[in-house]
Design a protein around this motif. Structure first.
Motif, PDB file in Angstrom:
ATOM      1  N   LEU A   1       0.827  -1.209   0.000  1.00  0.00           N
ATOM      2  CA  LEU A   1       0.000   0.000   0.000  1.00  0.00           C
ATOM      3  C   LEU A   1       0.861   1.260   0.000  1.00  0.00           C
ATOM      4  O   LEU A   1       0.533   2.250  -0.679  1.00  0.00           O
ATOM      5  CB  LEU A   1      -0.929  -0.009   1.215  1.00  0.00           C
ATOM      6  CG  LEU A   1      -2.076  -1.018   1.184  1.00  0.00           C
ATOM      7  CD1 LEU A   1      -2.770  -1.070   2.545  1.00  0.00           C
ATOM      8  CD2 LEU A   1      -3.078  -0.665   0.089  1.00  0.00           C
ATOM      9  N   ASP A   2       1.955   1.251   0.747  1.00  0.00           N
ATOM     10  CA  ASP A   2       2.855   2.404   0.763  1.00  0.00           C
ATOM     11  C   ASP A   2       3.416   2.655  -0.630  1.00  0.00           C
ATOM     12  O   ASP A   2       3.491   3.805  -1.080  1.00  0.00           O
ATOM     13  CB  ASP A   2       3.995   2.180   1.758  1.00  0.00           C
ATOM     14  CG  ASP A   2       3.522   2.236   3.201  1.00  0.00           C
ATOM     15  OD1 ASP A   2       2.415   2.755   3.431  1.00  0.00           O
ATOM     16  OD2 ASP A   2       4.256   1.764   4.090  1.00  0.00           O
ATOM     17  N   PHE A   3       3.815   1.590  -1.317  1.00  0.00           N
ATOM     18  CA  PHE A   3       4.331   1.770  -2.678  1.00  0.00           C
ATOM     19  C   PHE A   3       3.219   2.233  -3.619  1.00  0.00           C
ATOM     20  O   PHE A   3       3.430   3.102  -4.472  1.00  0.00           O
ATOM     21  CB  PHE A   3       4.947   0.473  -3.195  1.00  0.00           C
ATOM     22  CG  PHE A   3       5.461   0.579  -4.604  1.00  0.00           C
ATOM     23  CD1 PHE A   3       6.628   1.267  -4.872  1.00  0.00           C
ATOM     24  CD2 PHE A   3       4.756   0.024  -5.659  1.00  0.00           C
ATOM     25  CE1 PHE A   3       7.096   1.386  -6.186  1.00  0.00           C
ATOM     26  CE2 PHE A   3       5.204   0.137  -6.963  1.00  0.00           C
ATOM     27  CZ  PHE A   3       6.384   0.820  -7.224  1.00  0.00           C
ATOM     28  N   PHE A   4       2.027   1.669  -3.461  1.00  0.00           N
ATOM     29  CA  PHE A   4       0.906   2.040  -4.314  1.00  0.00           C
ATOM     30  C   PHE A   4       0.565   3.519  -4.169  1.00  0.00           C
ATOM     31  O   PHE A   4       0.300   4.220  -5.156  1.00  0.00           O
ATOM     32  CB  PHE A   4      -0.308   1.189  -3.948  1.00  0.00           C
ATOM     33  CG  PHE A   4      -1.529   1.451  -4.780  1.00  0.00           C
ATOM     34  CD1 PHE A   4      -1.705   0.832  -6.005  1.00  0.00           C
ATOM     35  CD2 PHE A   4      -2.530   2.317  -4.335  1.00  0.00           C
ATOM     36  CE1 PHE A   4      -2.842   1.077  -6.776  1.00  0.00           C
ATOM     37  CE2 PHE A   4      -3.660   2.566  -5.088  1.00  0.00           C
ATOM     38  CZ  PHE A   4      -3.821   1.936  -6.323  1.00  0.00           C
ATOM     39  N   HIS A   5       0.582   4.036  -2.941  1.00  0.00           N
ATOM     40  CA  HIS A   5       0.156   5.415  -2.687  1.00  0.00           C
ATOM     41  C   HIS A   5       1.280   6.434  -2.883  1.00  0.00           C
ATOM     42  O   HIS A   5       1.020   7.566  -3.309  1.00  0.00           O
ATOM     43  CB  HIS A   5      -0.392   5.530  -1.265  1.00  0.00           C
ATOM     44  CG  HIS A   5      -1.697   4.828  -1.057  1.00  0.00           C
ATOM     45  ND1 HIS A   5      -2.827   5.095  -1.794  1.00  0.00           N
ATOM     46  CD2 HIS A   5      -2.058   3.858  -0.166  1.00  0.00           C
ATOM     47  CE1 HIS A   5      -3.820   4.326  -1.389  1.00  0.00           C
ATOM     48  NE2 HIS A   5      -3.378   3.559  -0.403  1.00  0.00           N
ATOM     49  N   THR A   6       2.515   6.041  -2.548  1.00  0.00           N
ATOM     50  CA  THR A   6       3.604   7.032  -2.545  1.00  0.00           C
ATOM     51  C   THR A   6       4.729   6.709  -3.515  1.00  0.00           C
ATOM     52  O   THR A   6       5.576   7.576  -3.785  1.00  0.00           O
ATOM     53  CB  THR A   6       4.216   7.151  -1.141  1.00  0.00           C
ATOM     54  OG1 THR A   6       4.916   5.941  -0.806  1.00  0.00           O
ATOM     55  CG2 THR A   6       3.131   7.408  -0.095  1.00  0.00           C
ATOM     56  N   GLY A   7       4.779   5.472  -4.027  1.00  0.00           N
ATOM     57  CA  GLY A   7       5.882   5.093  -4.907  1.00  0.00           C
ATOM     58  C   GLY A   7       7.165   4.775  -4.158  1.00  0.00           C
ATOM     59  O   GLY A   7       8.209   4.557  -4.782  1.00  0.00           O
ATOM     60  N   SER A   8       7.103   4.707  -2.834  1.00  0.00           N
ATOM     61  CA  SER A   8       8.294   4.436  -2.034  1.00  0.00           C
ATOM     62  C   SER A   8       8.513   2.932  -1.897  1.00  0.00           C
ATOM     63  O   SER A   8       7.615   2.202  -1.483  1.00  0.00           O
ATOM     64  CB  SER A   8       8.165   5.063  -0.639  1.00  0.00           C
ATOM     65  OG  SER A   8       9.242   4.671   0.183  1.00  0.00           O
ATOM     66  N   LEU A   9       9.739   2.488  -2.227  1.00  0.00           N
ATOM     67  CA  LEU A   9      10.082   1.087  -2.044  1.00  0.00           C
ATOM     68  C   LEU A   9      10.325   0.749  -0.577  1.00  0.00           C
ATOM     69  O   LEU A   9      10.316  -0.422  -0.199  1.00  0.00           O
ATOM     70  CB  LEU A   9      11.328   0.738  -2.861  1.00  0.00           C
ATOM     71  CG  LEU A   9      11.179   0.791  -4.386  1.00  0.00           C
ATOM     72  CD1 LEU A   9      12.517   0.541  -5.061  1.00  0.00           C
ATOM     73  CD2 LEU A   9      10.153  -0.224  -4.868  1.00  0.00           C
ATOM     74  N   ILE A  10      10.570   1.772   0.233  1.00  0.00           N
ATOM     75  CA  ILE A  10      10.777   1.585   1.667  1.00  0.00           C
ATOM     76  C   ILE A  10       9.454   1.853   2.377  1.00  0.00           C
ATOM     77  O   ILE A  10       8.904   2.947   2.266  1.00  0.00           O
ATOM     78  CB  ILE A  10      11.859   2.531   2.207  1.00  0.00           C
ATOM     79  CG1 ILE A  10      13.143   2.421   1.382  1.00  0.00           C
ATOM     80  CG2 ILE A  10      12.124   2.244   3.679  1.00  0.00           C
ATOM     81  CD1 ILE A  10      13.812   1.087   1.448  1.00  0.00           C
ATOM     82  N   PRO A  11       8.904   0.880   3.113  1.00  0.00           N
ATOM     83  CA  PRO A  11       7.627   1.112   3.801  1.00  0.00           C
ATOM     84  C   PRO A  11       7.716   2.288   4.766  1.00  0.00           C
ATOM     85  O   PRO A  11       8.746   2.509   5.412  1.00  0.00           O
ATOM     86  CB  PRO A  11       7.401  -0.208   4.556  1.00  0.00           C
ATOM     87  CG  PRO A  11       8.214  -1.217   3.833  1.00  0.00           C
ATOM     88  CD  PRO A  11       9.406  -0.493   3.318  1.00  0.00           C
ATOM     89  N   THR A  12       6.636   3.048   4.843  1.00  0.00           N
ATOM     90  CA  THR A  12       6.591   4.209   5.741  1.00  0.00           C
ATOM     91  C   THR A  12       5.564   4.040   6.858  1.00  0.00           C
ATOM     92  O   THR A  12       5.660   4.714   7.885  1.00  0.00           O
ATOM     93  CB  THR A  12       6.254   5.479   4.947  1.00  0.00           C
ATOM     94  OG1 THR A  12       5.012   5.283   4.240  1.00  0.00           O
ATOM     95  CG2 THR A  12       7.357   5.802   3.943  1.00  0.00           C
ATOM     96  N   THR A  13       4.578   3.152   6.687  1.00  0.00           N
ATOM     97  CA  THR A  13       3.559   2.973   7.717  1.00  0.00           C
ATOM     98  C   THR A  13       3.765   1.701   8.530  1.00  0.00           C
ATOM     99  O   THR A  13       2.944   1.355   9.365  1.00  0.00           O
ATOM    100  CB  THR A  13       2.152   2.939   7.088  1.00  0.00           C
ATOM    101  OG1 THR A  13       2.060   1.813   6.200  1.00  0.00           O
ATOM    102  CG2 THR A  13       1.865   4.215   6.327  1.00  0.00           C
ATOM    103  N   THR A  14       4.845   0.988   8.264  1.00  0.00           N
ATOM    104  CA  THR A  14       5.249  -0.165   9.062  1.00  0.00           C
ATOM    105  C   THR A  14       6.760  -0.171   9.083  1.00  0.00           C
ATOM    106  O   THR A  14       7.405   0.373   8.171  1.00  0.00           O
ATOM    107  CB  THR A  14       4.695  -1.474   8.473  1.00  0.00           C
ATOM    108  OG1 THR A  14       4.991  -2.558   9.350  1.00  0.00           O
ATOM    109  CG2 THR A  14       5.293  -1.762   7.117  1.00  0.00           C
TER     110      THR A  14
END
Length: 555
Positions: A60-73
């Motif tokens: 979901l983090d990648f889907f919403h922000t494009g970040s390969l590093i999780p931000t919400t876990t």
């Protein structure tokens, strides 16, 4: 006589072995439909365990922000391929949904089964391949993982396809160049799906190195006086070492973004550095051997195979179809995974061994067909016991995700959270992971809104006593069984090693809802159980102090 033109199939990914009547592209849709329909009543279940704790939040983090590093876990340095595939599939489906996720996992599981079929057909023929593929598909651990968005099913699929290129054609003949390339590509994809998938190509690379030094030049010659076996081994070593590069690039990127190479320090400690004691490694190795020879009725094909081998002459122990080089290579793969996963991983989860189960079944079925004319009865007996193990739990402690027990756990959690939403919509809930994530992240499919949560490490008496010392931090409790254990009075084969499991493998005993209610001075307002899984909601009529909780997982 004209030479047949093989240019059309030589480099085809799905080319069938010589003499095979059915091209693999025709099999994939059949396999997918079979997997999808067999899992029909599981496709809308909310996310379970590590899905909820890491893999879905990361995607979901990648889907919403494009970040390969999780931000919400919390990041644990798992490679990003599952997140990329999930996010891409959600885009194609027009949105995020549990059903879309489970459909993609069914597609990956079907792809893995085609790889199993390709591998077994190349080594032992289409009949054995069909039996091995069917037994793999219904083996409880594999069946349960075939809709769960854990990285292990992705890694297993690519690993089995890589093995279908490496094992089918003997390594001491001149393989077509595309075999080296596809082996390297699929093993690289497996490593980018889950870092521990590097174990299999690493074990095989070491095996090629050993062969490089023990093989004699007389074993194979391209032409008289011109040995080529060394060059072939060197090519295989290069192909098997190739996955190290993309994995190293991922870790370099992860270090650049987070300052950690292998994830946060707690993740690294739990899954690696804390596991290096000799006693723990030996105990883990014993558990791993049990997993591939006994667990979930795997003992049935293994015992049948050993019984047939006991009557064979030593020279005929190994079926002709699996003799050198396939048989020793398979043993290297199995042993390499058993040893590696006795060291790596804080939890002894059987899903880590997903690529090994088809290989064990391939060995078993090959022995049956070579030693017994009525071997179909053995296959039928094995299939019946595997199907039974999907619903009938074994007489020892195991992870619910090893069969359909996980479905009971998910449904119970869903019912409990639905009750909390309806009756106590403003509750602050005392609970443990993964319910902490289930209550705070509506996108996981349990709650329609985010609840305030007071987290516990687990439901041991010690943790409950800590909660009793701070009664103002919660007004509701969601308590549940964290693992399946045989009920009191029933046969329990794991009872004898509970002490070592507590010391080395984080085993603990959950208090009952009644005990928790007595210790915390609350009332049980609802409880339910299903096939040994249980859940309860407790209520404490008092005001609480709101606290912020950020969920995470460390597996």
């Amino acid at each position: 006589m004209a030479t047949p033109n093989r240019s059309r199939t030589r480099f085809s990914l799905l080319a069938a072995p010589a003499g095979s009547p059915l091209p693999l592209p025709f099999l994939y849709p059949l396999f997918f439909v079979a997997v999808y329909l067999a899992h029909w009543n599981l496709l809308q279940l909310p996310y379970y365990w590590d899905e909820a704790g890491y893999y879905i939040p990361a995607a979901l983090d990648f889907f919403h922000t494009g970040s390969l590093i999780p931000t919400t876990t919390l990041t644990n340095a798992h490679p990003p391929l599952p997140s990329l595939l999930l996010a891409g599939w959600w885009r194609l489906c027009g949105g995020i949904s549990v059903g879309a996720t489970r459909t993609l996992v069914c597609m990956i599981a079907a792809f893995a089964l085609v790889g199993v079929f390709r591998l077994a057909r190349g080594l032992a023929g289409p009949i054995i391949a069909g039996v091995v593929t069917l037994l793999t598909a219904i083996y409880p651990v594999w069946f349960a993982q075939s809709t769960l968005a854990h990285a292990d099913i992705f890694a297993a699929a690519f690993t089995l396809w890589a093995l279908s290129f490496y094992l089918v054609q003997p390594t001491l003949v001149r393989p077509a160049p595309h075999r080296f390339a596809w082996t390297a590509v699929f093993f690289s994809l497996a490593a980018l799906a889950k870092e521990t998938a590097i174990v299999t190509p690493a074990a095989l690379a070491l095996w090629e190195i050993v062969q490089l030094f023990i093989a004699g030049p007389e074993e194979l010659a391209d032409r008289p006086g011109r040995p080529v076996y060394r060059r072939i081994h060197l090519f295989w070593i290069a192909a098997l070492a190739a996955p190290v590069l993309p994995l190293a690039l991922w870790y370099a990127y992860h270090f650049h973004r987070t300052g950690f190479v292998f994830g946060n320090p707690e993740f690294l400690r739990y899954n690696a550095t804390a596991n290096l004691g000799s006693a723990r490694i030996l105990l883990s190795l014993w558990h791993r051997v049990v997993h591939v020879t006994f667990h979930m009725n795997m003992y049935v094909p293994v015992v049948l195979t050993l019984a047939l081998l006991a009557t064979a002459k030593p020279i005929n122990l190994i079926p002709r179809s699996l003799r050198r080089p396939a048989f020793p290579a398979i043993l290297v793969i199995v042993l390499g995974n058993l040893v590696a996963f006795s060291i790596l991983g804080g939890a002894l989860l059987t899903r880590y061994l997903l690529p090994v189960f088809p290989l064990v079944l391939l060995l078993c079925v090959s022995v049956w067909t070579a030693r017994m004319r009525a071997w179909a009865w053995l296959a039928g007996l094995t299939a019946a016991t595997f199907l039974t193990a999907l619903w009938v739990n074994p007489p020892y402690t195991f992870a619910p995700e090893d069969n359909l027990t996980y479905r009971d756990m998910v449904i119970l959690h869903e019912r409990a959270i639905n009750l909390i939403e309806k009756r106590f919509p403003a509750a602050t809930v005392l609970t443990a992971w993964p319910a902490t994530s289930e209550l705070t992240r509506p996108e996981l499919g349990y709650a329609h809104k985010s609840f305030r949560v007071t987290p516990l490490e687990n439901f041991t008496a010690e943790e409950i006593q800590k909660a009793a010392a701070d009664p103002g931090s919660y007004d509701t409790m969601l308590i549940f069984s964290s693992k399946w254990t045989p009920p009191p009075g029933a046969l329990n084969l794991s009872r004898g090693h509970e002490a070592t499991d507590m010391r080395y493998f984080d085993f603990h005993r959950d208090v009952s809802p009644e005990e928790a209610a007595a210790m915390l001075h609350g009332d049980i307002v609802w409880q339910a159980q299903s096939k040994g899984e249980w859940v309860a909601v407790l209520r404490f009529p008092r005001s609480v102090e709101a606290r912020l909780f950020v969920p995470f997982a460390n597996k």
